[in-house]
Design an enzyme around this catalytic site. Sequence first.
Site, PDB file in Angstrom:
ATOM      1  N   ASP A 189     -13.887  -5.253  48.095  1.00 30.83           N
ATOM      2  CA  ASP A 189     -15.049  -6.139  48.221  1.00 30.83           C
ATOM      3  C   ASP A 189     -15.759  -6.012  49.559  1.00 30.83           C
ATOM      4  O   ASP A 189     -15.549  -6.800  50.483  1.00 30.83           O
ATOM      5  CB  ASP A 189     -14.607  -7.581  47.979  1.00 30.83           C
ATOM      6  CG  ASP A 189     -14.109  -7.778  46.565  1.00 30.83           C
ATOM      7  OD1 ASP A 189     -14.339  -6.880  45.716  1.00 30.83           O
ATOM      8  OD2 ASP A 189     -13.486  -8.810  46.289  1.00 30.83           O
ATOM      9  N   GLU A 244      -2.648  -6.460  44.631  1.00 31.10           N
ATOM     10  CA  GLU A 244      -1.964  -6.445  45.955  1.00 31.10           C
ATOM     11  C   GLU A 244      -0.535  -6.970  45.858  1.00 31.10           C
ATOM     12  O   GLU A 244       0.299  -6.481  46.623  1.00 31.10           O
ATOM     13  CB  GLU A 244      -2.786  -7.255  46.963  1.00 31.10           C
ATOM     14  CG  GLU A 244      -4.123  -6.606  47.306  1.00 31.10           C
ATOM     15  CD  GLU A 244      -5.123  -6.609  46.149  1.00 31.10           C
ATOM     16  OE1 GLU A 244      -5.122  -7.576  45.367  1.00 31.10           O
ATOM     17  OE2 GLU A 244      -5.871  -5.628  46.017  1.00 31.10           O
ATOM     18  N   ASP A 277      -7.490  -4.200  39.150  1.00 28.97           N
ATOM     19  CA  ASP A 277      -7.927  -5.013  40.290  1.00 28.97           C
ATOM     20  C   ASP A 277      -6.793  -5.984  40.656  1.00 28.97           C
ATOM     21  O   ASP A 277      -5.811  -6.110  39.920  1.00 28.97           O
ATOM     22  CB  ASP A 277      -9.192  -5.773  39.840  1.00 28.97           C
ATOM     23  CG  ASP A 277      -9.862  -6.544  40.975  1.00 28.97           C
ATOM     24  OD1 ASP A 277      -9.652  -6.197  42.147  1.00 28.97           O
ATOM     25  OD2 ASP A 277     -10.609  -7.498  40.665  1.00 28.97           O
TER      26      ASP A 277
HETATM   27  O1  MIG Z   1     -11.366 -12.287  42.879  1.00 24.24           O
HETATM   28  O2  MIG Z   1     -13.059  -9.196  38.798  1.00 24.24           O
HETATM   29  O3  MIG Z   1     -12.715  -6.356  43.975  1.00 24.24           O
HETATM   30  O4  MIG Z   1     -14.735  -5.646  42.181  1.00 24.24           O
HETATM   31  O5  MIG Z   1     -15.767  -7.696  40.554  1.00 24.24           O
HETATM   32  C1  MIG Z   1     -12.338 -11.305  42.650  1.00 24.24           C
HETATM   33  C2  MIG Z   1     -13.946  -9.778  39.686  1.00 24.24           C
HETATM   34  C3  MIG Z   1     -11.877 -10.393  41.574  1.00 24.24           C
HETATM   35  C4  MIG Z   1     -12.429  -8.413  42.861  1.00 24.24           C
HETATM   36  C5  MIG Z   1     -12.879  -7.005  42.753  1.00 24.24           C
HETATM   37  C6  MIG Z   1     -14.306  -6.969  42.290  1.00 24.24           C
HETATM   38  C7  MIG Z   1     -14.419  -7.663  40.953  1.00 24.24           C
HETATM   39  C8  MIG Z   1     -13.898  -9.096  41.051  1.00 24.24           C
HETATM   40  N1  MIG Z   1     -12.532  -9.095  41.575  1.00 24.24           N
END
Ligand code: MIG
Length: 805
Positions: free
Chosen positions: A507, A432, A429
């Site tokens: 998200d 980016e 995650d």
């Molecule tokens: O700033 O890890 O897209 O699936 O539950 C949010 C917490 C960070 C974004 C992900 C989401 C995940 C969440 N993450």
Amino acid sequence: MKRLFLLIALLNTGVVYAQDITTLEKIGSVIRFAKSEKTVTLHCDDNSQVQLTILAPDLIRVRAAFTKPIPARDHSWAVAKENWPTPRWKIEETAASITITTDELEAVIRRSPLLIEFRDARTHQLLNADERPMSYDAKGSLANIMFDPKAGMFVAAAKKLGFDEHFYGLGEKAARLDKRRSSFINWNSDTPGYLEGRDPIYQTIPFYIGLQRGIAYGIFFDNSYRSYFNFGQSSQQRVWFGAEGGELNYYFFYGPSIKKILARYADLTGHLQLPPLWALGNQQSRWSYYPDTMVEAVVNEYRKRDLPLDVVHLDIDYMNGYRVFTFNQERFPDPKALTEKLSRQGVKVVTIVDPGIKHPTDKNERYHAFDQGLEKNFFQHRRNGDLFVPRVWPGESVFVDYTLPEARQWWGDLHRVYTDNGIAGIWNDMNEPSDFVDQTGKNQLDVVSYDEGEKTTHAKNRNTFALLMSRATYEGLERLRPDRRPYVITRAAYAGIQRYATMWTGDTNSTWEALALNIPMFTSLGLSGEPFVGSDVGGFIGRGNGELLVRSYQVSFLAPFCRNHKVIDGYDQEPWRFGKYYEDIIRKYLKLRYALLPFLYSALEEAHRSGVPPFRPLLLNYQDDASTYNLDDQFMIGDDLLVAPILKPDVTRRLVYLPSGTWYDYWTNKKYTGGTMISVDAPLDTVPMFVRGGAIIPTGPAVNYVGEKPVDPITFNIYPDENGLASTSLYEDDGLSPAYKTGAFRRTAVRVRRGAGGFVAGLGAPEGSYNPGPRTFRFVMKSSERELKAIPISDTGTAREVQIR
Ligand code: MIG
């Protein structure tokens, strides 16, 4: 209120409406050219050079260097295949032009001004033509829109916009299927709660397909700087693409079929590697399940309720203070015992791993990932030599420079703590990479990466960061568990990601609008070389309800990645949370997914082999049918299943477009003749679903997880076309190991035709060395009256004929 809405609307559209490239400098005219084994280098009167490389009969690369020679350095993180056998080609010249001809493609280069045209070599039909010479921003006229005017010079190409040309692909965009008359920016961005029109979002796949009157070509602009694609939005004359630095470097693919372009794109940027078969199983997640007893409770609930489940996800709270590569001792005192226990219930565990490594706040604090990375000098620095310290979940953090081969190796090896504890897959995650200090990425423009000794900044490397992080993760899992296929899920990406990771669309909102976006997003990703896609089922942010959740499963139950996931402060969203009525319907669809696994897995293997995705827009199968060019509320799985979900509340009827041919209502076997729109009932427990006449859909036994029972019997559900014919090819392998890459698979062809008093099914001799063991084959002829059945046979692994009466 109105003003607030306007503000939100503005925040949600990053589109620069008036942007165009007419102020840029144009490349000079051709004064001479040089030819080598597979390249033609054009020398221009402004000292620019253009190089065309003939890679395949249907693939030509174009590189331009403005007012300088083509640089010797030529490197791409996206390209998987660099050595292509030289195809047959020739070159001819006249005073006005130079023509390169392969067996399929003709590139005509007009010398003055320098304009390139691509034509079909056989018909000479024009496919795509430069609208103006390739351009560069010598005077800095676009400096105002550039993120970092110092990072490089804006380069661009413009193509004539066809009067009835359609555009597809471009990876993950919060947009509709046909990209005609819209424009996009690529700059990997963390965009929670994105709405349709928000741009850019998480991924950069600078590849698109143009389709005009049934004839398709593709363009892959392999440039990882912040890039722009404008499909006739700023002008009705042109399509243009450009980037804030780097080379004007693109690949031109010729179809005419989109499937052929996708196959070639997969050759160039890499084929999807098959994940373990259980990755096609149902998955459940939430931010976050903890402690371990809650994870067990979720799994127990699934089993108690007879709901299929293969994977449960641990989000960021499993860690010790968000430190990646650690487990919180109180919440997960014995992760190995947990994964073993769940494994006895047929459930695997996937853990999230973010790129931010916690920077200790106290000098005396020891954290192995930070200490080792610092000692080895694997972290990113700013141009002035300072350690780059973004703020993410752990607070102040550091990022790894994944362009360093040793750093990738080290990162991969750190995953031993997961594999030793029985963690089955890794979910990347925030790559980016997201930074709470500044989500625009501008604060990263002086962050330097090694980049094979080039020492370039995030102006170039931000968009490839996730690709390289996924690569490090994938290769680490491969080394740590060589007999198992890695399973990696990523949020951000660059072209080539399919070699290392599957994806989900980030998200989303728990709204009907977000649900409707699933279909064009999944199909567009599939048209961009990313076949293994999915979205948080039920939506991530906001409060859903039973109806939305059911309709969401009716979209995702056939998506490669089927995972229900929910934000930390959201209302619970597991299948049973809205009561028995909804749960029963969800169970029906999850069970159907598992029954269809032999069919789904065969479609996935096609993506691995040929780049053609399982989750398809209709136009991929019906490229000549203009009624499919905008159709993004229906989809197909493989060649054979057509699904038309309900995407609005309180709606129980909809129009469905059936392309020409015979179609069968999946639920009733009622026959339709296509080439028309029909109106069908769709009560909440029914998603309109149709099978193509001529298809055979293989199904397996009812199971609640992959491997619960042998895949026995296999039923071939036969839907004959108007001539009584049907066929399929069933793909199987061990579902776990990489042995399929060296021939350990079984492909079984089945062909059905009309015979005396019924039908005859011809089983081909299976291909491949995988032996699935003894099992039974059943054959059922689908019809709305009486279903004809064959006497079940045992699979003898040999060619034979079976009577169906
Ligand atoms: O700033 O890890 O897209 O699936 O539950 C949010 C917490 C960070 C974004 C992900 C989401 C995940 C969440 N993450």
